[in-house]
Design a protein around this motif. Structure first.
Motif, PDB file in Angstrom:
ATOM      1  N   TYR A  89      19.074  40.526  43.311  1.00  0.00           N
ATOM      2  CA  TYR A  89      19.505  41.776  43.931  1.00  0.00           C
ATOM      3  C   TYR A  89      20.964  42.127  43.633  1.00  0.00           C
ATOM      4  O   TYR A  89      21.283  43.244  43.276  1.00  0.00           O
ATOM      5  CB  TYR A  89      19.299  41.644  45.438  1.00  0.00           C
ATOM      6  CG  TYR A  89      19.075  42.933  46.179  1.00  0.00           C
ATOM      7  CD1 TYR A  89      18.067  43.812  45.802  1.00  0.00           C
ATOM      8  CD2 TYR A  89      19.841  43.255  47.286  1.00  0.00           C
ATOM      9  CE1 TYR A  89      17.835  44.980  46.509  1.00  0.00           C
ATOM     10  CE2 TYR A  89      19.615  44.422  47.997  1.00  0.00           C
ATOM     11  CZ  TYR A  89      18.619  45.276  47.606  1.00  0.00           C
ATOM     12  OH  TYR A  89      18.388  46.434  48.307  1.00  0.00           O
ATOM     13  N   ASP A  90      21.884  41.180  43.798  1.00  0.00           N
ATOM     14  CA  ASP A  90      23.311  41.448  43.612  1.00  0.00           C
ATOM     15  C   ASP A  90      23.965  40.399  42.729  1.00  0.00           C
ATOM     16  O   ASP A  90      25.131  40.057  42.896  1.00  0.00           O
ATOM     17  CB  ASP A  90      24.039  41.490  44.967  1.00  0.00           C
ATOM     18  CG  ASP A  90      23.854  42.822  45.673  1.00  0.00           C
ATOM     19  OD1 ASP A  90      23.979  43.861  45.015  1.00  0.00           O
ATOM     20  OD2 ASP A  90      23.571  42.809  46.881  1.00  0.00           O
ATOM     21  N   ARG A  91      23.228  39.917  41.732  1.00  0.00           N
ATOM     22  CA  ARG A  91      23.749  38.842  40.888  1.00  0.00           C
ATOM     23  C   ARG A  91      24.088  39.294  39.472  1.00  0.00           C
ATOM     24  O   ARG A  91      24.563  38.500  38.662  1.00  0.00           O
ATOM     25  CB  ARG A  91      22.726  37.690  40.834  1.00  0.00           C
ATOM     26  CG  ARG A  91      22.571  36.979  42.170  1.00  0.00           C
ATOM     27  CD  ARG A  91      21.480  35.924  42.132  1.00  0.00           C
ATOM     28  NE  ARG A  91      21.716  34.929  41.085  1.00  0.00           N
ATOM     29  CZ  ARG A  91      20.885  33.914  40.858  1.00  0.00           C
ATOM     30  NH1 ARG A  91      19.793  33.763  41.602  1.00  0.00           N
ATOM     31  NH2 ARG A  91      21.139  33.046  39.884  1.00  0.00           N
ATOM     32  N   ASN A  95      22.699  45.891  38.773  1.00  0.00           N
ATOM     33  CA  ASN A  95      22.344  45.700  40.180  1.00  0.00           C
ATOM     34  C   ASN A  95      21.704  46.960  40.757  1.00  0.00           C
ATOM     35  O   ASN A  95      20.747  46.894  41.532  1.00  0.00           O
ATOM     36  CB  ASN A  95      23.586  45.345  41.001  1.00  0.00           C
ATOM     37  CG  ASN A  95      24.015  43.904  40.805  1.00  0.00           C
ATOM     38  OD1 ASN A  95      23.199  43.050  40.434  1.00  0.00           O
ATOM     39  ND2 ASN A  95      25.285  43.617  41.047  1.00  0.00           N
ATOM     40  N   THR A  96      22.246  48.110  40.380  1.00  0.00           N
ATOM     41  CA  THR A  96      21.686  49.379  40.860  1.00  0.00           C
ATOM     42  C   THR A  96      20.289  49.586  40.305  1.00  0.00           C
ATOM     43  O   THR A  96      19.386  50.051  41.014  1.00  0.00           O
ATOM     44  CB  THR A  96      22.589  50.557  40.447  1.00  0.00           C
ATOM     45  OG1 THR A  96      23.943  50.245  40.751  1.00  0.00           O
ATOM     46  CG2 THR A  96      22.199  51.818  41.204  1.00  0.00           C
ATOM     47  N   ARG A 129      17.852  47.549  42.248  1.00  0.00           N
ATOM     48  CA  ARG A 129      17.538  48.181  43.534  1.00  0.00           C
ATOM     49  C   ARG A 129      16.505  49.288  43.357  1.00  0.00           C
ATOM     50  O   ARG A 129      15.594  49.435  44.168  1.00  0.00           O
ATOM     51  CB  ARG A 129      18.813  48.749  44.165  1.00  0.00           C
ATOM     52  CG  ARG A 129      19.753  47.693  44.706  1.00  0.00           C
ATOM     53  CD  ARG A 129      21.067  48.287  45.210  1.00  0.00           C
ATOM     54  NE  ARG A 129      21.923  47.260  45.761  1.00  0.00           N
ATOM     55  CZ  ARG A 129      21.923  46.867  47.038  1.00  0.00           C
ATOM     56  NH1 ARG A 129      21.090  47.442  47.891  1.00  0.00           N
ATOM     57  NH2 ARG A 129      22.729  45.930  47.462  1.00  0.00           N
TER      58      ARG A 129
END
Length: 237
Positions: free
Chosen positions: A56-58, A64-65, A68
């Motif tokens: 998700y945020d790595r 990252n976007t 999502r």
């Protein structure tokens, strides 16, 4: 038929194993999203969602976007309206200037249109998955069944996209014309840009110009007008 099904699943299983090995060693967006789609095609939806949540945020900001957006789409494919809506909203609020925010907003409009008929929305979500996963004939059959429903405008839009993937521009234009006639107040702005793009590919400059210039006049400050100006500059200046 049974043998074909067996070999397809064996091939898909082997592909999943290969992609898992690659992702573990070198997690890149393209490999992660390909593995996610393979999980969905194999019927392992929860594994696809877990994979995206793991990364998700790595990655970098842009990737990252994208993760999502793919996660929100996963929820869309499974018919989880609230989950999809939540993820699209998070993307738009956290990354309003992202190139993916516009896609998320389009999906939010679609969810709002579907709030009175969640059953049809679930069918549409699955149809979009068929389109995205390259199961184009199945996607067309599924989308055609939704044309006369409350979400017929989105069905026609994705039907046009499916025809484009099959390089059938005439049928794609027919679907977009049907969209304009049957749903004159639709909010799918990308459909207008898509139609102009098809005319450009068909070397129909007059038709493309008319569509793009009308969009710019109607919504001069929107992101769609920015894209329309870019298409005019890149193709006709």
């Amino acid at each position: 038929m049974i043998l074909l099904f067996f070999f397809f699943n064996l091939e898909l299983s082997n592909k999943i194993d290969t992609l898992k090995s690659i992702v573990d060693k070198n997690p890149k967006l393209s490999i992660i999203t390909e593995l996610n789609m393979c999980y969905f095609m194999a019927g392992h939806d929860s594994l696809g969602i877990a994979l995206l949540r793991k990364y998700y945020d790595r990655l970098g900001a842009h990737d990252n976007t994208a993760i999502r957006l793919h996660l929100a789409d996963d929820y869309l494919y499974t018919g989880n309206i609230l989950g999809a809506r939540d993820e699209y909203l998070k993307l738009v609020s956290r990354y309003p200037g992202s190139v993916f925010a516009n896609d998320a907003l389009e999906k939010l409009y679609m969810i709002e249109s579907a709030r009175l008929d969640t059953t049809i929305f679930k069918f549409l979500g699955y149809s979009i998955f068929l389109h995205q996963s390259g199961q184009l004939n199945a996607a067309k059959d599924s989308l055609k069944n939704l044309v006369k429903t409350r979400l017929g405008d989105y069905a026609l839009y994705y039907l046009a996209l499916t025809f484009i993937k099959q390089e059938n521009l005439g049928q794609a234009l027919s679907a977009l014309d049907n969209l304009t006639i049957s749903f004159p107040d639709h909010k799918i702005h990308n459909a207008i840009l898509l139609q102009a793009g098809i005319y450009i590919d068909l070397n129909k400059e007059k038709e493309a110009r008319a569509i793009l210039e009308e969009l710019i006049v109607r919504e001069p400050t929107s992101i769609y007008a920015v894209k329309a100006r870019g298409m005019l500059e890149n193709n006709f200046e």
